[in-house]
Enzyme design. Structure first.
Site, PDB file in Angstrom:
ATOM      1  CE1 TYR A 141     -15.919 -44.444  40.380  1.00  0.00           C
ATOM      2  CE2 TYR A 141     -15.765 -44.743  38.027  1.00  0.00           C
ATOM      3  CZ  TYR A 141     -15.277 -44.203  39.190  1.00  0.00           C
ATOM      4  OH  TYR A 141     -14.156 -43.410  39.158  1.00  0.00           O
ATOM      5  CE  LYS A 192      -4.022 -48.227  49.888  1.00  0.00           C
ATOM      6  NZ  LYS A 192      -2.627 -47.758  49.938  1.00  0.00           N
ATOM      7  CG  ASP A 224      -0.495 -46.417  47.708  1.00  0.00           C
ATOM      8  OD1 ASP A 224      -0.522 -47.559  47.190  1.00  0.00           O
ATOM      9  OD2 ASP A 224      -0.268 -46.253  48.924  1.00  0.00           O
ATOM     10  CG  ASP A 248     -12.537 -42.907  36.017  1.00  0.00           C
ATOM     11  OD1 ASP A 248     -12.132 -42.403  34.958  1.00  0.00           O
ATOM     12  OD2 ASP A 248     -13.519 -42.479  36.640  1.00  0.00           O
ATOM     13  CG  ASP A 252      -8.559 -39.498  32.843  1.00  0.00           C
ATOM     14  OD1 ASP A 252      -8.918 -40.306  31.961  1.00  0.00           O
ATOM     15  OD2 ASP A 252      -9.220 -38.497  33.158  1.00  0.00           O
TER      16      ASP A 252
END
Ligand code: NAD
Length: 360
Positions: A141, A192, A224, A248, A252
């Protein structure tokens, strides 16, 4: 010594829910001897309307001079067409980076009274209590270079950079280890590492930091699989730590396991445990101004503030107990309402929490 809280209601329902949290702070001042002063400032779209910027210098200065910040939410339809540099969300990003709030703590707790609100089977989620620690000021980001460029063949190409230095990884890992040490002693680091070199380094640095935390059992999981496990068997997790973007998304997802976006608080901390506290939800422009939003996530954010920044854990316990009691009394705002419970407004819910606090 008197503590100072900067209060930033922001946009949409931010105005309504923060007003209820301030009622709780005022009750702590009056009835619990909480030595605190509050000062309000503008952020987000309301700040843009007034000062042509979503983060006025005066707001950032106030936040820097305060012990803690209470934020409602920013954003709304009205400001969606603005240039990205002055959109309300930039105010939030500016606060995070300006105050170096690199550690985002997002608990996902399923209140037993709300077990029906989850889309998952009660046996999968009942008793759920996870803490997701998300790195907040680095990663993709913020990484440079970034942008949209035109290639020689005329085609446009978008690009962003995922970048983490060892020190950035180490400091977020240590926050997560400390929290895990005070909970069930299990930390799962999500990366990852099989595909991204940046998170290969992430795994190496988290493992190295872990050698100093013998009381915490460290595991690693690819993102994943972590997403799958969160919906398959979420109770296997205690604390999770991960990068900005993975956090993020996963936080959620974890929040929605509890089925109640209006119930979950969050904290964003810097290296000195100074923090900004806010509900995980946004400004909900669809219900703004109707006195129907759930203020409990914001009220619970005050509890997190007392625990993590202001060294007032027993007052935090009192607020959390009061929230449990109003739920036990069957009071529900519309987002958590179910048959057999009593639907109440935003302000009624805030008053009910204050009234229980006064009786405790
Ligand atoms: P949102 O969280 O605002 O709303 C999603 C849904 O949940 C809506 O139906 C809303 O009515 C409901 N909801 C949210 N909070 C609620 C509450 N306390 N009580 C009852 N219902 C509640 O997300 P969105 O609709 O994607 O975004 C709306 C605006 O908020 C956008 O401008 C977005 O950029 C902004 N936003 C801000 C933050 C923040 O300030 N931290 C976070 C997320 C989104």
């Amino acid at each position: 010594m008197v503590k100072k809280i900067a209060v930033l209601p922001g946009d949409g329902i931010g105005q309504e829910i923060v007003a209820e949290a301030v009622k709780v702070i005022d009750c702590l001042k009056k009835d619990f001897g909480f030595n605190v002063e509050t000062e309000e400032a503008l952020v987000g779209g309301t700040a843009y309307d007034d000062c042509a910027t979503p983060l006025p210098d005066s707001t950032l200065e106030l936040c820097k001079a305060s012990d803690s910040i209470l934020l409602g939410a920013v954003g709304g339809y009205k400001w969606e067409s603005l240039d990205i540099a002055v959109r309300p969300e930039k105010g939030l990003l500016g606060l995070r980076s300006g105050l170096e709030l690199f550690a985002n703590l997002r608990p996902a707790i399923l209140y037993p009274q709300l077990a029906d609100a989850s889309t998952l089977k009660p046996e999968v989620v009942s008793g759920l209590d996870i803490m997701i620690v998300r790195e907040l000021t680095g990663g993709i980001y913020f990484g440079q270079p970034r942008g949209i460029r035109t290639l020689d063949n005329g085609e446009r190409q978008g690009y962003n950079t995922l970048v983490y230095s060892e020190s950035e990884i180490d400091r977020i890992a240590r926050v997560a280890f400390d929290i895990a040490g005070k909970r069930d002693g299990r930390l799962c680091s999500v990366d990852k590492a099989n595909v991204l070199e940046c998170t290969e380094l992430w795994r190496e640095v988290v493992t190295r930091a872990g050698e100093e935390y013998k009381n915490v059992e460290l595991s690693h999981m690819y993102v994943d699989n972590a997403a799958m496990q969160l919906v398959r068997a979420p109770k296997q997790f205690d604390v999770m730590v991960t990068t900005n973007m993975f956090g993020d998304i996963l936080s959620d997802c974890a929040a929605m396991l509890t089925g109640s976006i209006g119930m979950l608080p969050s904290a964003s901390l810097n290296a000195n445990s100074k923090g900004m506290y806010e509900p995980i939800h946004g400004s909900a422009p669809d219900i703004a101004g109707q006195n129907v939003a759930n203020p409990l996530a914001t009220i619970l954010s005050v509890a997190m503030m007392l625990r993590y920044s202001l060294d007032e854990a027993s007052m935090a316990d009192q607020i959390e107990a009061a929230v449990q009691k109003v739920l036990d009394q069957g009071l529900r705002t519309q987002d958590i309402y179910s048959e057999g419970t009593k639907k109440v407004s935003t302000s009624d819910m805030g008053d009910a929490v204050v009234s229980v606090l006064q009786q405790q």
